[in-house]
Design an enzyme around this catalytic site. Structure first.
Site, short mmCIF file in Angstrom:
data_model
loop_
_atom_site.label_atom_id
_atom_site.label_comp_id
_atom_site.label_asym_id
_atom_site.label_seq_id
_atom_site.Cartn_x
_atom_site.Cartn_y
_atom_site.Cartn_z
N LYS A 75 11.23 19.62 16.88
CA LYS A 75 10.66 19.03 15.67
C LYS A 75 9.17 18.81 15.92
O LYS A 75 8.79 17.93 16.68
CB LYS A 75 11.33 17.71 15.30
CG LYS A 75 10.73 17.05 14.05
CD LYS A 75 11.46 15.77 13.70
CE LYS A 75 10.89 15.13 12.44
NZ LYS A 75 9.53 14.58 12.63
N SER A 83 11.09 15.19 18.28
CA SER A 83 9.97 14.52 17.65
C SER A 83 9.08 13.79 18.66
O SER A 83 8.50 14.41 19.54
CB SER A 83 10.52 13.57 16.57
OG SER A 83 9.51 13.09 15.74
N ASP A 142 2.80 20.06 29.98
CA ASP A 142 1.59 20.87 29.82
C ASP A 142 0.46 20.43 30.75
O ASP A 142 -0.39 21.23 31.13
CB ASP A 142 1.10 20.83 28.37
CG ASP A 142 1.92 21.73 27.46
OD1 ASP A 142 2.98 22.21 27.91
OD2 ASP A 142 1.50 21.95 26.31
#
Length: 552
Positions: free
Chosen positions: A333, A308, A319
């Site tokens: 999640k 999460s 990224d």
């Protein structure tokens, strides 16, 4: 990711409307009546469904052969309804909400102690610094014998029952009678309960002269403040490289995760974006600058328990080519919940959006096979050998993303680390696992500290870290305790895991005196993910954004 809740009274009409309004979506910021009127034209089935549910409850109340509890029935119905949506949309009763919010809000009301149950007695591991118990003189090692003059030890109480009795509203008083240092005379303390901090940064310390370590166990309302405090403290001690540990972090508040990621990224870099059915839940979150930590090489530790909000941080740093990710594939999640309070103190936590990492990865693992299969996914990963070999992890090439500095990342089913570190498949590890499962090592450590606290404390932590050694005689005593607890002796296993077992026991002993600050530096000596990360900071340094141009 974001949660809260409240309860439901047996007022049939209103309960039914609340339950079925969820089926077509509840919009935060508008009244329930407004939502009801907005929903009718969109879904003409709603009115009939509400009427049907109310009719059923009325017939049950009036005609069923036995007495019924309409509140329990309606709560069960709402809970089952939420389970039909996705694994993370949930309904919480008022009591469940209260317990859940303790972790997310970052504080609770009580006396402020860490304790463990041993031989049917609550042993104080440590009073929380500045808490009510510490202020009146409760110490580590105290055994709680009575509470408000009622016998507490030897009563077969479970840990949760002890916790419930010691907690209470701010301003209320409780009398603790404790036994200290095996002395005959008992000590009485009158403690006034108060707000007690519930920390989400478990520990921070300098690994060496350059590398600082911070472990974040969840993302609460106070996490960013705790993180900044830890970071600045480590900087003052000379930190130039950061090892951020998010292993076992189940998530929490999304905004707390965004704030942590924000201070590790350049201004303008995308942190995360969400997409929902309603436009209000479709948002992009960018780093805004501020108190920046973006010139420090960063490595993030993750594992199958990282979920999460913690995955938002890991995904954003990966990224944006800001940090190396080390460990094992995270939980997966990628759904966003909002808290929707109901009239009786209960709460819905309803999924309103999906979140995506900056490269566009949707990392939610599949849940089409149903909730039971979804929650048994981690067991399936273990059985399939994923924890031991990266080759056993299968990703769809269609979900592949290429980062600007050449790294390949994948969507669908968690964050895959840049460096995979398997669980060590130690030969005969079952014996050690059983010792830990039955708390044999932890119990022995607690008893050892109870007998030698003064001498150990006199050593100081540095002296203990450098000079204390777990003897073979201590291990023999553990084997004897294990035998009494039903753990059969395995000589080959003891020989194979002896070094690791001694290190664990040394760490557990340290924890009972110096708490997490004493436990982790010792435990990390045999932590393979931790040790792997320490070898990768030269590579992590290549990811630091360049802010200056060399002059000719």
């Amino acid at each position: 990711m974001v949660n809260e809740h409240k309860n439901v009274k047996p007022i049939i009409g209103l309960t039914a409307v609340c339950a079925l309004a969820v089926a077509i979506g509840i919009w935060v910021g508008a009244s329930l009546e407004q939502k009801r009127e907005e929903a009718k034209p969109k879904n003409p089935v709603l009115e009939g469904a509400v009427q049907k549910f109310e009719d059923v409850l009325i017939h049950v109340e009036c005609d069923y052969v036995d007495d019924t509890d309409l509140q329990t029935l309606s709560e069960t119905a709402i809970g089952d309804l939420m389970k039909q949506l996705d694994p993370h949309s949930t309904y919480l009763t008022a009591r469940e909400l209260s317990l859940s919010n303790i972790e997310l809000q970052g504080e609770l009301e009580g006396i402020g102690i860490e304790f463990v149950m041993l031989h049917d007695t609550a042993y104080v591991i440590a009073p929380i610094g500045g808490g009510p118990a510490e202020q009146v003189g409760v110490r580590a090692g105290d055994k709680i014998i009575r509470v408000d003059d009622k016998d507490f030890a030897g009563q077969g109480l479970k840990q949760v029952e002890v916790t419930t009795q010691l907690r209470g509203a701010k301003g209320t008083k409780v009398k603790l009678t404790v036994k200290r240092d095996n002395k005959e005379e008992l000590l009485d303390f009158i403690i006034t309960r108060d707000k007690v901090p519930f920390y989400s940064v478990d520990v921070s310390y300098m690994v060496d002269s350059q590398i600082g370590y911070i472990k974040v166990s969840r993302f609460t309302a106070n996490t960013f403040k705790e993180f900044k405090t830890a970071f600045h403290s480590l900087q003052k001690q000379g930190m130039t490289k950061l090892l951020l540990d998010l292993r076992g972090n189940p998530g929490g508040y999304m905004d707390a995760a965004i704030k942590v990621a924000n201070d590790l990224l350049d201004q303008g870099q995308l942190i995360v974006y969400t997409k929902g059915k309603a436009s209000k839940y479709t948002t992009k979150y960018y780093a805004k600058g501020g108190d920046k930590f973006d010139q420090c090489p960063v490595i993030v530790l993750i594992d199958e328990g990282t979920a999460s909000a913690a995955e938002i941080v890991a995904g954003a740093l990966q990224d944006n080519d800001r940090a190396l990710i080390v460990g094992r594939r995270s939980f997966g999640k990628g759904l966003v919940q909002i808290p929707i309070p109901l009239h009786d103190g209960s709460q819905l936590r309803l999924t309103v959006a999906r979140y995506y990492t900056p490269s566009g990865r949707f990392i939610q693992k599949p849940y089409g096979e149903g909730v039971p299969d979804y929650h048994s996914d981690l067991i399936s990963r273990y059985k399939q050998g994923e924890y031991f070999h990266a080759d056993n992890i299968q990703f769809d090439d269609a979900l592949k993303h290429q980062m600007s500095k050449g790294r390949t990342v994948y969507g669908g089913g968690g964050i895959m680390p840049d460096y995979f570190v398997p669980i060590e498949a130690r030969a005969h590890a079952t014996y050690l696992d059983q010792l830990q499962a039955k708390n044999i090592l932890q119990q022995y450590a607690l008893e050892y500290v109870d007998r030698h606290r003064e001498a150990l404390t006199a050593m100081g932590y540095e002296g203990y870290y450098d000079r204390f050694e777990v003897s073979d005689l201590m291990l023999k005593k553990i084997v004897a305790q294990a035998d009494k607890a039903g753990v059969s002796y395995d000589g080959r296993a003891l020989c194979t895991t002896k070094t690791h077992m001694k290190l664990l026991l040394k760490a557990y002993i340290a924890r009972n005196i110096w708490r997490a600050q004493g436990f982790y530096p010792i435990y990390h000596q045999s932590d393979e993910e931790f040790q792997k990360a320490l070898q990768l900071f030269d590579e992590a340094a290549t990811l630091i954004p360049k802010t200056t141009i060399d002059e000719e």
